[in-house]
Design an enzyme around this catalytic site. Sequence first.
Site, mmCIF file in Angstrom:
data_model
loop_
_atom_site.group_PDB
_atom_site.id
_atom_site.type_symbol
_atom_site.label_atom_id
_atom_site.label_comp_id
_atom_site.label_asym_id
_atom_site.label_seq_id
_atom_site.Cartn_x
_atom_site.Cartn_y
_atom_site.Cartn_z
ATOM 1 N N LYS A 173 0.868 -1.183 0.000
ATOM 2 C CA LYS A 173 0.000 0.000 0.000
ATOM 3 C C LYS A 173 0.908 1.237 0.000
ATOM 4 C CE LYS A 173 -3.784 -2.483 0.558
ATOM 5 N NZ LYS A 173 -4.900 -2.569 -0.365
ATOM 6 N N LYS A 199 2.060 -9.496 -1.937
ATOM 7 C CA LYS A 199 1.321 -9.553 -3.187
ATOM 8 C C LYS A 199 1.194 -8.152 -3.767
ATOM 9 C CE LYS A 199 -3.274 -9.800 -3.398
ATOM 10 N NZ LYS A 199 -3.777 -8.444 -3.534
ATOM 11 N N ASN A 200 1.142 -8.102 -5.139
ATOM 12 C CA ASN A 200 0.703 -6.874 -5.794
ATOM 13 C C ASN A 200 -0.735 -6.642 -5.352
ATOM 14 O OD1 ASN A 200 2.209 -7.521 -9.048
ATOM 15 N ND2 ASN A 200 2.953 -6.210 -7.432
ATOM 16 N N ASP A 201 -1.178 -5.402 -5.328
ATOM 17 C CA ASP A 201 -2.601 -5.179 -5.106
ATOM 18 C C ASP A 201 -3.361 -5.504 -6.394
ATOM 19 O OD1 ASP A 201 -3.901 -2.846 -2.697
ATOM 20 O OD2 ASP A 201 -4.763 -4.655 -3.549
ATOM 21 N N GLU A 202 -4.674 -5.658 -6.270
ATOM 22 C CA GLU A 202 -5.409 -6.221 -7.414
ATOM 23 C C GLU A 202 -5.375 -5.351 -8.677
ATOM 24 O OE1 GLU A 202 -6.765 -5.364 -4.582
ATOM 25 O OE2 GLU A 202 -8.332 -3.904 -4.998
ATOM 26 N N HIS A 294 -7.567 -13.480 -7.039
ATOM 27 C CA HIS A 294 -8.178 -12.349 -6.332
ATOM 28 C C HIS A 294 -9.593 -12.206 -6.891
ATOM 29 C CE1 HIS A 294 -9.080 -8.376 -4.815
ATOM 30 N NE2 HIS A 294 -8.073 -8.517 -3.984
ATOM 31 N N HIS A 328 -9.183 -15.713 -2.292
ATOM 32 C CA HIS A 328 -9.668 -14.920 -1.163
ATOM 33 C C HIS A 328 -11.047 -15.422 -0.775
ATOM 34 C CE1 HIS A 328 -6.711 -11.433 -1.329
ATOM 35 N NE2 HIS A 328 -6.298 -12.286 -2.247
ATOM 36 N N LYS A 336 -12.525 -5.753 7.349
ATOM 37 C CA LYS A 336 -13.311 -4.578 6.935
ATOM 38 C C LYS A 336 -14.439 -4.931 5.956
ATOM 39 C CE LYS A 336 -10.657 -3.389 2.839
ATOM 40 N NZ LYS A 336 -9.578 -2.598 2.269
HETATM 41 C C1 CAP Z 1 -6.898 -5.597 1.397
HETATM 42 C C2 CAP Z 1 -7.053 -5.540 -0.107
HETATM 43 C C3 CAP Z 1 -7.791 -6.732 -0.669
HETATM 44 C C4 CAP Z 1 -9.152 -6.920 -0.101
HETATM 45 C C5 CAP Z 1 -9.976 -7.867 -0.968
HETATM 46 C C6 CAP Z 1 -7.750 -4.258 -0.564
HETATM 47 O O1 CAP Z 1 -6.191 -4.461 1.829
HETATM 48 O O2 CAP Z 1 -5.788 -5.533 -0.712
HETATM 49 O O3 CAP Z 1 -7.841 -6.558 -2.080
HETATM 50 O O4 CAP Z 1 -8.965 -7.549 1.112
HETATM 51 O O5 CAP Z 1 -11.019 -8.346 -0.200
HETATM 52 O O6 CAP Z 1 -7.393 -3.848 -1.660
HETATM 53 O O7 CAP Z 1 -8.625 -3.805 0.175
HETATM 54 P P1 CAP Z 1 -6.174 -4.163 3.408
HETATM 55 P P2 CAP Z 1 -11.174 -9.918 0.002
HETATM 56 O O8 CAP Z 1 -5.444 -5.297 4.074
HETATM 57 O O9 CAP Z 1 -5.463 -2.855 3.533
HETATM 58 O O10 CAP Z 1 -7.606 -4.098 3.821
HETATM 59 O O11 CAP Z 1 -9.882 -10.377 0.590
HETATM 60 O O12 CAP Z 1 -12.336 -10.032 0.936
HETATM 61 O O13 CAP Z 1 -11.436 -10.469 -1.355
HETATM 62 MG MG MG Z 2 -7.891 -2.720 2.173
HETATM 63 MG MG MG Z 3 -6.360 -5.302 -2.674
#
Ligand code: CAP
Ligand code: MG
Ligand code: MG
Length: 494
Positions: A173, A199-202, A294, A328, A336
């Site tokens: 992040k 991990k890379n973010d999505e 993801h 996931h 959250k």
């Molecule tokens: C979490 C996250 C994930 C979400 C996806 C985001 O970040 O990287 O993509 O958790 O939800 O982008 O919000 P945080 P799920 O750890 O900062 O919340 O895992 O329920 O599919």
């Molecule tokens: Mg998040």
């Molecule tokens: Mg994410």
Amino acid sequence: MKKYPKQIQEMYDSLNEKQRRYTNLELANPKNGEYMLAVYHLIPGGDLNMLQAAAEVAAESSTGTNFTVKTETDFSHEMNALTYKVDLKNNLVWMAFPWRLFDRGGNIQNILTYIVGNVLGMKEINALKLLDLWFPPSMLEQYDGPSYTLEDMKKYLGISKKKDRPVLGTIIKPKMGLTSSEYAEVCYDFWKGGGDFVKNDEPQANQDFCPYDKMVKYVKEAMDKAVKETGNKKVHSFNVSASDYDTMIERCEMIRAAGFEPGSYAFLIDGLTAGWMAVQTLRRKYPDVFIHFHRAMHGAFTRPENPIGFSVLILSKFARLAGVSGIHTGTAGVGKMKGNANDDIIPAHNILSLIGEGYFFEQSWARVPKTDKDVIRLAKEDHLHHVILSDDSWRGMKKCAPIISGGLNPTKLKPFIDLMKSTDFITTMGAGVHAHPDGTQAGAKALVQAMEAYNKNISIDVYAKTHPELKKAIEFFTKPKKEVKAEESVEKAA
Ligand code: CAP
Ligand code: MG
Ligand code: MG
Ligand code: MG
């Protein structure tokens, strides 16, 4: 003549000739191996009753349309999906799909096109949500199932079975906006602090401020440095989602050519926005790599208050069938995102176990002979003891790992493990690490310390007395914050 309870009899008598061909309330043995079985929550549209609406759904989701057509044949009728059971009180219908309807060779997108395709848009329903599925053994054999599993990743990371623990991960992040070198710096800090997995973010792709090739190069350098300084193996999950097949493969090959040793990288795919073809392509082309699904966009279908769509359990079962190494599955409301044990923990257990409980079906992910009582007993326990899953290919489809993220932080690790009753998952904490008052390395240390406390059966508050990073994490993450109170999620009509 009278056959069914009065209310059902009346509905049955109201069916027209076409609708009757998609209804068989006396289907002798739905689990005879010919059918994939499904349960939907269904509220009829217009002035249709449950059986009429269900028959229209069965038609559109298999061989039919809104009229009987002159071109139907005796054989095409054999491919009709059939409503075979209804629960009027809970608005539930059971449907049997001849699995020969589906594309041969194990194709997920084809099945989804039938069972949650046009039917979600039909006027004949006001609500239609696919809640659970059962795959016959003869169908399981057509599908790849996972190849490289969480077991392999834990072995690579040196996590021993005797002292099993979740793989401790993060998402870098801010979600987007770092340059390639800044991105790699944050990876280094997390790994240096003791984390296993980044991990890379999505949404990470080939943005101009963070060119993909540079990101790969700098992550490799950061990983080499962290491995050398910590003496521990590390893993990075690269988002290989892309606009087209060639670009996706180009990204995979770029990673493999960058010198990462086998096991040190995973391929992340935004399975719903990139599509099931991308998911299955990665599984078939790279059986030696952890395929990380993801599920961005799943909320449109799965949120409990959505009356039209499918459950997290459905998505998770298809991920295992497709051969994803991990998907996931949600934090069951601990983090959250919306969710609860019913929505998130049942799927997580189901994709881990050899015989998984669903909402309506017990799914054996293997050819476990009913006579093999020992294996069945062990398989039922296996998500706790892995007694026979050390090499579950021996008996069938390998496990798919829950990946847990969404708003977790070190103070929520134990609460989630207690809810999950297993440490067989990957946790990825984004803000939960990088929002730490002393930064990413401290955030990683706090996560590792929370894990140590769990393994030593010591409360984090006690452990924090001698672990400053954990102490600061507790102070920071537990200070009261205006939380969006998620109203009690609509109890699934399970
Ligand atoms: C979490 C996250 C994930 C979400 C996806 C985001 O970040 O990287 O993509 O958790 O939800 O982008 O919000 P945080 P799920 O750890 O900062 O919340 O895992 O329920 O599919
Ligand atoms: Mg998040
Ligand atoms: Mg994410
Ligand atoms: Mg059509």
